[in-house]
Write a protein that holds these residues in place. Structure first.
Motif, short mmCIF file in Angstrom:
data_model
loop_
_atom_site.label_atom_id
_atom_site.label_comp_id
_atom_site.label_asym_id
_atom_site.label_seq_id
_atom_site.Cartn_x
_atom_site.Cartn_y
_atom_site.Cartn_z
N GLU A 20 0.80 -1.29 -0.02
CA GLU A 20 -0.10 -0.05 -0.02
C GLU A 20 0.87 1.35 -0.02
O GLU A 20 0.44 2.22 -0.42
CB GLU A 20 -0.99 0.07 1.21
CG GLU A 20 -2.14 -1.11 1.09
CD GLU A 20 -2.89 -0.94 2.41
OE1 GLU A 20 -2.87 0.16 3.01
OE2 GLU A 20 -3.71 -1.82 2.49
N GLN A 21 2.13 1.14 0.48
CA GLN A 21 2.91 2.23 0.65
C GLN A 21 4.37 2.17 0.41
O GLN A 21 4.67 0.71 0.79
CB GLN A 21 2.84 3.17 2.06
CG GLN A 21 1.53 3.74 2.24
CD GLN A 21 1.58 4.57 3.55
OE1 GLN A 21 2.09 4.14 4.53
NE2 GLN A 21 0.88 5.72 3.63
N LEU A 22 5.09 2.51 -0.30
CA LEU A 22 6.56 2.19 -0.62
C LEU A 22 7.35 3.38 -0.69
O LEU A 22 7.13 4.60 -1.03
CB LEU A 22 6.57 1.82 -1.97
CG LEU A 22 8.04 1.14 -2.54
CD1 LEU A 22 8.30 0.12 -1.97
CD2 LEU A 22 7.78 1.04 -4.14
N ALA A 23 8.55 3.45 0.41
CA ALA A 23 9.38 4.40 0.55
C ALA A 23 10.55 4.37 -0.88
O ALA A 23 11.09 3.46 -0.97
CB ALA A 23 10.11 4.47 1.69
#
Length: 229
Positions: A20-23
């Protein structure tokens, strides 16, 4: 070309493309204007490769350029070449791919056997056929430009004696990174529109069969399937 290059889901230990999130480093991000939606955004990376290949072909307005391989990259290269004012020719193997290229407005579409005996100022090999890099060298005019962006599964050799005697410039294109910003600008301005390459849009529940090579029911003739998470 950095030795420490890292890519999400490919190499360098950056998993998480389905998270859902990726840095990611801020330096790797490119802002998309409102006119570049998710479909166009997904095609920025192949577009960056294609734009670099078209620029390496360096056509002047009215120059004749030949693209070998009317797949996603080859068609995008052809679009960028057309936007630069070149007379664009494409060479392929299957009638379906050639018909699709014609539907995109490319009039000069050939098989290897039917390529006309005309001078090509630039030739771009966007195929995966081991024999075509040498054919590209054969077809380009003396003093012309060769661009190699396709990769064969086995060695694809050329005769460097011909390269020297024809005094041509040969360029290999590996990555899209240096061309991403210019591709976004081209999509935003509408000078290149890759939307027809998308044959269908699927959700995550349909990704498995698509990655296995299946074409969704009712999809169009384009080579790309867009995933809408």
């Amino acid at each position: 070309m950095c030795e420490q290059r890292r890519e999400v889901g490919i190499r360098g230990g950056l998993p998480g493309a389905l998270a859902e999130q990726l840095a990611v480093p801020a330096s790797s991000l490119h802002a998309l204007p409102d006119s570049v939606d998710a479909v166009l955004g997904a095609l920025v990376e192949p577009g960056g490769n294609a734009l670099r290949a078209a620029r390496a072909a360096a056509p002047a307005p009215g120059d004749r350029a030949l693209v070998l391989g009317p797949g996603t990259i080859g068609l995008l290269v052809a679009m960028f070449l057309r936007a630069s004012g070149a007379e664009v020719h494409l060479m392929g193997t299957t009638e379906s791919s050639l018909a699709f290229a014609r539907s995109l407005g490319f009039e000069h579409v050939w098989t290897e056997e039917s390529v006309p005996d005309v001078p090509f100022d630039a030739v771009v090999d966007a195929s995966n056929a081991a024999s075509l890099p040498d054919l590209a060298l054969e077809l380009v005019e003396p003093g012309g430009r060769l661009v190699y962006i396709g990769l064969a599964g086995e060695p694809s050799r050329i005769d460097t004696r011909t390269l020297v005697l024809k005094d041509v410039i040969a360029t290999g294109v590996l990555s899209a990174s240096p061309g991403l910003d210019a591709t976004i600008r081209a999509y935003a301005a509408g000078s290149v529109d890759p939307r027809p390459l998308v044959a269908a849009t699927v959700g995550l529940d349909e990704v498995g069969p698509v990655l296995a090579g299946e074409r969704p029911a009712g999809c169009g003739p384009g080579p790309k399937i867009h995933v809408e998470p």
